[in-house]
Design a protein around this motif. Structure first.
Motif, PDB file in Angstrom:
ATOM      1  N   ARG A  11       0.746  -1.121   0.133  1.00 25.13           N
ATOM      2  CA  ARG A  11       0.313   0.045  -0.011  1.00 25.13           C
ATOM      3  C   ARG A  11       0.936   1.316   0.055  1.00 25.13           C
ATOM      4  NH1 ARG A  11      -3.883  -1.092   4.003  1.00 25.13           N
ATOM      5  NH2 ARG A  11      -2.858   0.098   5.566  1.00 25.13           N
ATOM      6  N   LEU A  12       1.928   1.279   0.748  1.00 26.58           N
ATOM      7  CA  LEU A  12       2.770   2.343   0.775  1.00 26.58           C
ATOM      8  C   LEU A  12       3.368   2.364  -0.456  1.00 26.58           C
ATOM      9  CD1 LEU A  12       4.370   4.578   2.284  1.00 26.58           C
ATOM     10  CD2 LEU A  12       5.994   2.986   3.086  1.00 26.58           C
ATOM     11  N   LYS A  13       3.878   1.337  -0.870  1.00 24.55           N
ATOM     12  CA  LYS A  13       4.795   1.411  -2.466  1.00 24.55           C
ATOM     13  C   LYS A  13       3.760   2.115  -3.390  1.00 24.55           C
ATOM     14  CE  LYS A  13       6.897  -1.330  -6.051  1.00 24.55           C
ATOM     15  NZ  LYS A  13       6.121  -0.593  -7.007  1.00 24.55           N
ATOM     16  N   ASN A  14       2.661   1.672  -3.443  1.00 27.26           N
ATOM     17  CA  ASN A  14       1.469   2.029  -4.383  1.00 27.26           C
ATOM     18  C   ASN A  14       1.211   3.550  -4.385  1.00 27.26           C
ATOM     19  OD1 ASN A  14       1.223  -0.499  -5.326  1.00 27.26           O
ATOM     20  ND2 ASN A  14      -0.711  -0.943  -4.441  1.00 27.26           N
ATOM     21  N   ARG A  15       1.183   4.273  -2.992  1.00 28.99           N
ATOM     22  CA  ARG A  15       0.956   5.444  -2.734  1.00 28.99           C
ATOM     23  C   ARG A  15       2.157   6.327  -3.172  1.00 28.99           C
ATOM     24  NH1 ARG A  15      -1.773   9.497  -3.017  1.00 28.99           N
ATOM     25  NH2 ARG A  15      -1.533  11.222  -1.544  1.00 28.99           N
ATOM     26  N   ILE A  16       3.301   5.578  -2.977  1.00 28.48           N
ATOM     27  CA  ILE A  16       4.658   6.448  -3.258  1.00 28.48           C
ATOM     28  C   ILE A  16       4.800   6.504  -4.902  1.00 28.48           C
ATOM     29  CG2 ILE A  16       7.249   6.321  -3.640  1.00 28.48           C
ATOM     30  CD1 ILE A  16       7.206   5.216  -0.640  1.00 28.48           C
ATOM     31  N   ASP A  17       4.406   5.576  -5.660  1.00 26.84           N
ATOM     32  CA  ASP A  17       4.442   5.242  -7.012  1.00 26.84           C
ATOM     33  C   ASP A  17       3.318   6.268  -7.794  1.00 26.84           C
ATOM     34  OD1 ASP A  17       6.137   3.109  -7.202  1.00 26.84           O
ATOM     35  OD2 ASP A  17       4.348   1.593  -7.654  1.00 26.84           O
ATOM     36  N   SER A  18       2.220   6.438  -6.891  1.00 26.27           N
ATOM     37  CA  SER A  18       1.124   7.377  -7.283  1.00 26.27           C
ATOM     38  C   SER A  18       1.753   8.745  -7.500  1.00 26.27           C
ATOM     39  CB  SER A  18       0.010   7.136  -6.628  1.00 26.27           C
ATOM     40  OG  SER A  18      -0.929   8.108  -7.095  1.00 26.27           O
ATOM     41  N   VAL A  19       2.196   9.164  -6.071  1.00 23.73           N
ATOM     42  CA  VAL A  19       2.896  10.432  -6.065  1.00 23.73           C
ATOM     43  C   VAL A  19       3.879  10.877  -7.157  1.00 23.73           C
ATOM     44  CG1 VAL A  19       4.288  11.847  -4.559  1.00 23.73           C
ATOM     45  CG2 VAL A  19       2.252  10.606  -3.620  1.00 23.73           C
TER      46      VAL A  19
END
Length: 162
Positions: free
Chosen positions: A5-13
């Motif tokens: 979930r953190l990785k996906n959020r970082i990817d999105s940002v």
């Protein structure tokens, strides 16, 4: 998984930041062309700004692609390996990339930013500290390290992962 979930959020940002930077680059270069050829009065800052934005796009883009595990690779040998050796080789490659990111991007980048701040180097047209431009190097290095550590963790915790 929390890490995902953190990785996906970082990817999105990062993806949104890259889109914004590219859009700003298009506007900047369009203004540069218009001011030079249409108004016959070239803008003094657009060339420098385009160069600095390209540095940011390149460094952030490299980190983003490393996180997606879609960087350029010659995989002739990897395709000839059995599953276990391929997994071990991938762990080694991710580890070497992590070490490179630490040494060259994070440590080297922090030294570059520190020296640039200490010497007070500023850009010619924008009159900003070049340290602000170079700050993207250690930041991207930290992102690459994070992504490589996640990839290593995934490969080691999933024996059938390939």
């Amino acid at each position: 998984m929390q890490g995902s979930r953190l990785k996906n959020r970082i990817d999105s940002v990062i993806a949104h930041a890259l889109v914004l930077l590219m859009a700003l680059m298009v506007i900047n270069v369009s203004w540069q062309v218009a001011s030079r050829y249409v108004f016959q009065n070239p803008s003094s800052f657009t060339d420098e700004l385009a160069r600095y934005m390209l540095i940011w796009v390149g460094m952030l883009g490299a980190a983003y692609v490393a996180g997606k595990d879609e960087h350029l690779a010659i995989d002739i040998l990897m395709n000839k390996m059995n599953e276990e050796n391929r997994r071990k080789t991938k762990v080694l490659i991710h580890f070497l990339v992590l070490i490179f990111a630490l040494a060259a991007m994070v440590i080297g980048g922090i030294n570059l930013v520190y020296i640039t701040f200490t010497l007070g180097q500023t850009s010619a047209a924008l009159k900003i500290s070049l340290a602000y431009v170079y700050m993207i190097i250690p930041f991207s290095g930290l992102l690459v390290m994070y992504y490589q550590a996640l990839a290593i963790q995934y490969l080691l915790s999933n024996p059938k992962a390939d």
